[in-house]
Write an enzyme that holds these catalytic residues in place. Sequence first.
Site, PDB file in Angstrom:
ATOM      1  N   ALA A  87       0.767  -1.160   0.165  1.00 36.42           N
ATOM      2  CA  ALA A  87      -0.005  -0.065  -0.036  1.00 36.42           C
ATOM      3  C   ALA A  87       0.909   1.236   0.017  1.00 36.42           C
ATOM      4  O   ALA A  87       0.530   2.178  -0.498  1.00 36.42           O
ATOM      5  CB  ALA A  87      -0.936   0.093   1.058  1.00 36.42           C
ATOM      6  N   THR A  88       2.017   1.294   0.693  1.00 42.38           N
ATOM      7  CA  THR A  88       2.866   2.411   0.622  1.00 42.38           C
ATOM      8  C   THR A  88       3.261   2.830  -0.996  1.00 42.38           C
ATOM      9  O   THR A  88       3.042   3.792  -1.438  1.00 42.38           O
ATOM     10  CB  THR A  88       4.202   2.295   1.470  1.00 42.38           C
ATOM     11  OG1 THR A  88       4.003   1.648   2.701  1.00 42.38           O
ATOM     12  CG2 THR A  88       5.333   3.243   1.492  1.00 42.38           C
ATOM     13  N   GLN A  91      -6.801  -1.132   5.146  1.00 43.30           N
ATOM     14  CA  GLN A  91      -7.347  -1.586   6.200  1.00 43.30           C
ATOM     15  C   GLN A  91      -8.777  -2.315   5.955  1.00 43.30           C
ATOM     16  O   GLN A  91      -9.222  -2.935   6.771  1.00 43.30           O
ATOM     17  CB  GLN A  91      -7.615  -0.840   7.412  1.00 43.30           C
ATOM     18  CG  GLN A  91      -5.952  -0.506   8.132  1.00 43.30           C
ATOM     19  CD  GLN A  91      -5.429  -1.349   9.074  1.00 43.30           C
ATOM     20  OE1 GLN A  91      -6.117  -2.635   9.087  1.00 43.30           O
ATOM     21  NE2 GLN A  91      -4.185  -1.155   9.100  1.00 43.30           N
ATOM     22  N   THR A 145       9.683  -7.029 -12.591  1.00 47.29           N
ATOM     23  CA  THR A 145       9.180  -8.534 -12.904  1.00 47.29           C
ATOM     24  C   THR A 145       7.886  -8.672 -11.946  1.00 47.29           C
ATOM     25  O   THR A 145       8.314  -8.386 -10.776  1.00 47.29           O
ATOM     26  CB  THR A 145      10.267  -9.353 -12.646  1.00 47.29           C
ATOM     27  OG1 THR A 145      11.404  -9.103 -13.668  1.00 47.29           O
ATOM     28  CG2 THR A 145       9.706 -10.706 -12.942  1.00 47.29           C
ATOM     29  N   CYS A 159       7.353   4.970  20.241  1.00 43.37           N
ATOM     30  CA  CYS A 159       8.275   4.972  21.314  1.00 43.37           C
ATOM     31  C   CYS A 159       9.908   4.997  21.119  1.00 43.37           C
ATOM     32  O   CYS A 159      10.345   4.490  21.820  1.00 43.37           O
ATOM     33  CB  CYS A 159       7.930   3.615  22.349  1.00 43.37           C
ATOM     34  SG  CYS A 159       6.207   3.251  22.479  1.00 43.37           S
TER      35      CYS A 159
END
Length: 387
Positions: free
Chosen positions: A74-75, A182, A240, A326
């Site tokens: 998706a990126t 999602q 490819t 974090c």
Amino acid sequence: MVAKRPIYLDHQATTPVDSEVVTAMLPYFTEHPGNPSSSHLFGWEAEAAVKQARRMLADVIRATPEEIIFTSGATEANNLAIKGIAEAYLQKGRHIVTVQTEHNAVLEPCRYLETLGFEVTYLPVQDQGLIDLNRLEQTLRSDTVLVSVMAANNEIGVLQPLAEIGALCQRHQVLFHTDAAQAIGKIPLDVEAMQIDLLSITAHKLYGPKGIGALYLRRGTRMASQLHGGGQERSLRSGTLATPLIVGLGKAVELAMHHQETEGHRLAQLRDDLWHQLQKLEGIYLNGHPTQHLPGCLNISVVGVDGTRLLRELQPNLAVSSGSACASAKPTPSHVLTALGRDPVLARASLRFGMGRFNTATDINQAASHVIAAVQTLRQPHRAIKL
Ligand SMILES: *Cc1c(COP(=O)(O)O)cnc(C)c1O
């Protein structure tokens, strides 16, 4: 002795690959190793497998196979959609509209385009995570080329009103892209009924393999390639084709469609049960929308505890996510929770539970007990954190 592993409740981050998907993929690593571009039996076998997966995916979103471009996930699909449209529609304008709660795979390409002289409007959301359609309409201008609004949010699960956004974009003759990473396989998606021009997906949120996804691009829409080479995917995405991964994506989509309704009800029930049990605790808040949300996603904030310490307390027993990055010493609260207007302290003290295909009611009962125990421990007076 094998150490007991935590219960996996992080399906918004990624999912395990379904064993049926693995089985479907395996022959394409070994027995059928061909390059789909080759003109011999091995090539034809691979080409046929890719064709079948392409049709499966197209059918599921009511597109045609020619409108599917395979990508690495998706990126890449979001990058191709946003940069590819921006570049192809330069004569029309340089204005893009997106939303503050988008995934970074949408926000960062937009920020990159700003450095090239494009103008981006980052729409705020209401306190339950939905965009305001009137506000969206007010941002549209004659030089707006693209509206990008995600289908389902990865942190809070909120579902945006795609059909209404699609209709609005159609009225204003602006292209509509949605990041459906999602959403696919979990809620119905129909690019015709919802008037979607571009739609991004990825296999690994859907019990498929990591490293494969796709962009749906409506027929007749111009697009500037972002990856030049051998001319695969109608020269819009060279490289490819990853036959085994594409076969896995096709199978994952097929299984998800098969399970969508029953699994949707089951996950909604698990999520509601968890939320109900956690309400035994005082001072917990729901982040997101009470009804417009993905079936298996629950995001909460807990008053009076430190988010990082809560996550650490839970780590032996539960694999969940917190609403902060974090990595640094001073965790920054999630941009999504901040956009809802959550106080930064509460935004940091948040947990995201992502339930999936292999979770049971027992998992949920145990998760609730672990969270309640951990919060009670951290709230003991000698360990209290000042708010
Ligand atoms: C996971 C996710 C992405 C990134 O997908 P990759 O396939 O990992 O690149 C993009 N958008 C949303 C909403 C996601 O949940």
